[in-house]
Design an enzyme around this catalytic site. Structure first.
Site, PDB file in Angstrom:
ATOM      1  CG  HIS A   1      53.592  63.314  52.890  1.00 53.41           C
ATOM      2  ND1 HIS A   1      54.013  63.507  51.889  1.00 53.41           N
ATOM      3  CD2 HIS A   1      52.127  63.570  53.434  1.00 53.41           C
ATOM      4  CE1 HIS A   1      52.628  63.580  51.122  1.00 53.41           C
ATOM      5  NE2 HIS A   1      51.506  63.720  52.188  1.00 53.41           N
TER       6      HIS A   1
ATOM      7  CE  LYS B   1      43.014  60.414  45.436  1.00 52.70           C
ATOM      8  NZ  LYS B   1      43.402  60.598  46.833  1.00 52.70           N
TER       9      LYS B   1
ATOM     10  NE  ARG C   1      47.470  69.150  54.528  1.00 50.52           N
ATOM     11  CZ  ARG C   1      47.706  68.860  53.060  1.00 50.52           C
ATOM     12  NH1 ARG C   1      48.337  68.594  52.262  1.00 50.52           N
ATOM     13  NH2 ARG C   1      45.882  67.924  53.565  1.00 50.52           N
TER      14      ARG C   1
ATOM     15  CB  SER D   1      51.391  65.021  46.451  1.00 46.60           C
ATOM     16  OG  SER D   1      51.554  64.332  47.619  1.00 46.60           O
TER      17      SER D   1
HETATM   18  O1  PNS Z   1      46.852  60.955  50.951  1.00 47.28           O
HETATM   19  P1  PNS Z   1      45.443  60.959  50.734  1.00 47.28           P
HETATM   20  O2  PNS Z   1      44.937  60.040  50.564  1.00 47.28           O
HETATM   21  O3  PNS Z   1      44.489  62.077  52.192  1.00 47.28           O
HETATM   22  O4  PNS Z   1      45.055  59.470  52.230  1.00 47.28           O
HETATM   23  C1  PNS Z   1      43.522  59.177  51.987  1.00 47.28           C
HETATM   24  C2  PNS Z   1      44.041  57.042  53.449  1.00 47.28           C
HETATM   25  C3  PNS Z   1      44.770  56.816  52.077  1.00 47.28           C
HETATM   26  C4  PNS Z   1      44.202  57.889  54.563  1.00 47.28           C
HETATM   27  C5  PNS Z   1      42.499  57.776  53.019  1.00 47.28           C
HETATM   28  O5  PNS Z   1      41.559  57.190  51.546  1.00 47.28           O
HETATM   29  C6  PNS Z   1      41.700  55.468  53.082  1.00 47.28           C
HETATM   30  O6  PNS Z   1      42.314  55.231  54.714  1.00 47.28           O
HETATM   31  N1  PNS Z   1      41.857  54.754  52.374  1.00 47.28           N
HETATM   32  C7  PNS Z   1      41.555  53.844  52.493  1.00 47.28           C
HETATM   33  C8  PNS Z   1      39.723  53.026  52.493  1.00 47.28           C
HETATM   34  C9  PNS Z   1      39.274  52.841  53.785  1.00 47.28           C
HETATM   35  O7  PNS Z   1      39.592  52.245  54.911  1.00 47.28           O
HETATM   36  N2  PNS Z   1      37.834  53.874  53.720  1.00 47.28           N
HETATM   37  C10 PNS Z   1      37.122  53.675  54.849  1.00 47.28           C
HETATM   38  C11 PNS Z   1      37.898  55.317  56.072  1.00 47.28           C
HETATM   39  S1  PNS Z   1      36.577  56.247  55.655  1.00 47.28           S
END
Ligand code: PNS
Length: 158
Positions: free
Chosen positions: A17, A41, A90, A128
């Site tokens: 990150h 989560k 990645r 993570s």
């Molecule tokens: O680190 P992560 O868990 O892969 O991050 C995922 C994240 C936070 C980027 C994604 O879950 C997100 O943007 N969540 C907010 C909800 C949202 O906007 N969803 C619609 C788009 S798919």
């Protein structure tokens, strides 16, 4: 001024990150690292703890801000007047999900653009979850996360 949002769970922040944050900060005027508050989560670190660790490890990058959000990313971005999302890729395995999210975010707000950065090869295996697994069983994580994060993990699993 071009503001980019780097969203994620950051449970906890890793060198992978941090690499994306640093490189994003070299390109955009400001990078907001946005920690998702996700009730579905069950994270190891609270949002406050995750933000605290992120602030610590980015304290020397002047144009980085740490914040949290809940709900839709595009709504948060409107609030911040930001139109650019930064994501790290990645491996090919990340691609499908990221394509889905980027397409959905553009559908929800067509002014939003997602920028993908290839994760440094050194960290292409890093996540993570994998760091938590190694830390839980006492493996060495000093090359995977900054010192403060390692210490926080040790405390959680003590
Ligand atoms: O680190 P992560 O868990 O892969 O991050 C995922 C994240 C936070 C980027 C994604 O879950 C997100 O943007 N969540 C907010 C909800 C949202 O906007 N969803 C619609 C788009 S798919």
């Amino acid at each position: 001024m071009i503001v980019a949002v780097y969203p994620g769970s950051f449970d906890p922040v890793t060198y992978g990150h941090l690499d994306i944050i640093q490189r994003g900060a070299n390109v955009f005027d400001k990078v907001i690292v946005a920690v998702l508050e996700n009730p579905s989560k069950s994270p190891l670190f609270t949002v406050q703890e995750r933000m605290q660790l992120l602030r610590k490890v980015t304290e020397e990058i002047a144009n980085v801000e740490v914040d949290s959000f809940s709900g839709l990313l595009v709504d948060y971005m409107r609030l911040k007047s930001a139109r650019s999302i930064i994501k790290g890729l990645r491996a090919v395995s990340d691609f499908e999900y990221e394509l889905q999210m980027a397409s959905m975010n553009r559908k929800l707000n067509d002014e939003v653009e997602t920028f993908f950065m290839m994760t440094n090869n050194k960290y292409s295996f890093l996540s993570s979850s994998i760091v938590k697994e190694v830390a839980k069983y006492g493996g060495a994580i000093n090359e995977l996360v900054p010192y403060e994060v390692g210490a926080a993990l040790q405390k959680k699993y003590a």
